[in-house]
Design an enzyme around this catalytic site. Structure first.
Site: not given
Length: 412
Positions: A123, A183
């Site tokens: 991330d 994602d």
């Protein structure tokens, strides 16, 4: 301001300027939201974030707001959401020139700096690019640039050439061997930027390879996306197609569809590979044509959730989708492009009013409410979330550029 956005082609790198001509552009007469409307939303967002600032403890960053305790919930710098508050401050500073916003953003940035060395999370795009990326874009501070390039090098250490993807999670609780979530498409913009700025094609090549693997394995015939694909780490074989945050393995988790739409729209902008544009349009059409999409175009937390219409909406999915559709609408001049623009306008209008817009002074200073983090995990359900705010403000900033007759700003 001297950022360069890189345009990647499959057989090499082409450097572009700060702005990239987006298709045929948009006729200003087609825009239905007024400049005063957009400015009002951004000024209201500034008022809210100055309230939110007062609720953020030292050394942490805001994450959500608890309806039970009526307090802001802060989080540590390792959370995937850590960069959004700072990124939103930079967007609001870009709009207003308010030095108080800049000072708050710069004061909080060092909280995230050590993440540039982290190889334990995929991330880093969310954590570093949304925060430091916007900071460098608006200031040209070389210290921010150095943090970004170090972080990009850390991110690609999660790439597995056998799988041809970047690993998402390490802690899989015995479920998966090499999980990749949709994602992860959102972190590829960071790698594209790193190749353009460093001159090292490796980052962009990994981004393209990951996008191609996701395109091959993550999508169903109707162009909806699985949330999690589990691969064999040594052979790249697909072992399982599952969900972690959606209703079930075969459902269309709303935020997952938004990540895919945004990711492939961005990858087309950065590479001009037509298959990415086609995929982005396919995902957009799936979303907009879905019979369970409400009239205000803010989706339920999952398009196949049990109990529709008596279940939760997800304002975060709506905000991400609106921002992506705005950009997608600039890549062409046909009926679909016009539809994408109109849908984005409807979403922005919906998010800018009750029940999604937080009342002035409410919810600790967050901008939007009624988002869903993880319904299956009973985590952050029907609450404000920092990433909903970030992509909502991004959509407004993008729309403001269109109103001004400027080319849509590409990337962060």
């Amino acid at each position: 301001m001297h950022i360069k956005i890189t345009c990647f082609r499959y057989y090499g790198l082409l450097l572009a300027g700060f702005f990239l001509l987006a298709g045929c552009g948009i006729n200003k007469n087609a825009l239905k939201l007024s400049p005063s409307f957009v400015d009002r939303q951004l000024l209201g967002a500034i008022d809210q974030y100055k309230i939110l600032q007062s609720h953020v403890d030292e050394g942490v960053l805001p994450r959500t707001f608890s309806p039970k305790t009526k307090k802001v919930i802060n989080g540590h710098n390792r959370l995937w959401t850590a960069g959004f508050y700072i990124g939103t401050l930079w967007y609001l500073y870009e709009f207003s020139g308010d030095e108080a916003l800049r000072r708050e953003a710069e004061r909080r940035l060092p909280i995230l700096e050590k993440q540039k060395f982290s190889t334990r999370t995929h991330d880093l795009g969310f954590i570093l690019y949304c925060s430091y990326g916007n900071a460098w874009r608006l200031t040209g501070n070389n210290e921010y640039y150095d943090v970004l390039l170090t972080g990009a090098e850390s991110l690609i250490k999660r790439y597995n050439p056998a799988v041809k993807s970047i690993r998402s999670w390490d802690q899989t609780h015995g479920k998966w061997k090499f999980p990749v979530i949709v994602d992860n498409m959102m972190n590829l913009e960071y790698l594209n930027w790193a190749s353009g700025e460093s001159g090292n094609p490796t980052y962009g090549e990994i981004a393209i390879t990951h996008a191609n693997t996701t395109l091959k394995n993550h999508f169903r015939e109707d162009h909806s996306s699985y949330h999690v694909i589990d691969y064999h780490p040594e052979t790249g074989e697909v072992l399982h197609k599952h969900t972690h945050q959606g209703f079930d393995n075969e459902s269309a988790w709303a935020r997952g569809q938004a990540w895919g739409l945004y990711g492939y729209t961005m990858m087309y902008r950065d590479t001009e590979k037509k298959e990415y544009l086609e995929q982005a349009r396919h995902i957009a059409d799936f979303i907009l044509n879905h019979p369970n999409l409400p009239e205000d175009l803010i989706p339920y937390w999952d398009f196949n959730a049990d109990g529709i219409p008596n279940t939760f909406r997800d304002a975060s999915a709506g905000a991400i989708t609106a921002s992506a559709l705005l950009e997608l609408s600039t890549f062409g001049n046909d009926g679909k492009s016009k539809r994408y623009l109109q849908a984005a306008e409807t979403m922005i209008r919906s998010l800018s009013a009750s029940p999604y817009k937080v009342e002035t002074g409410g919810k600790g200073g967050f901008i939007l409410q009624h988002s869903v983090g993880s319904f299956p995990g009973n985590s952050e359900v029907d609450v404000p979330l920092t990433y909903a705010d970030y992509y909502y403000v991004e959509a407004l900033i993008r729309y403001k550029r269109l109103l001004a007759g400027k080319r849509l700003r590409m990337g962060h």
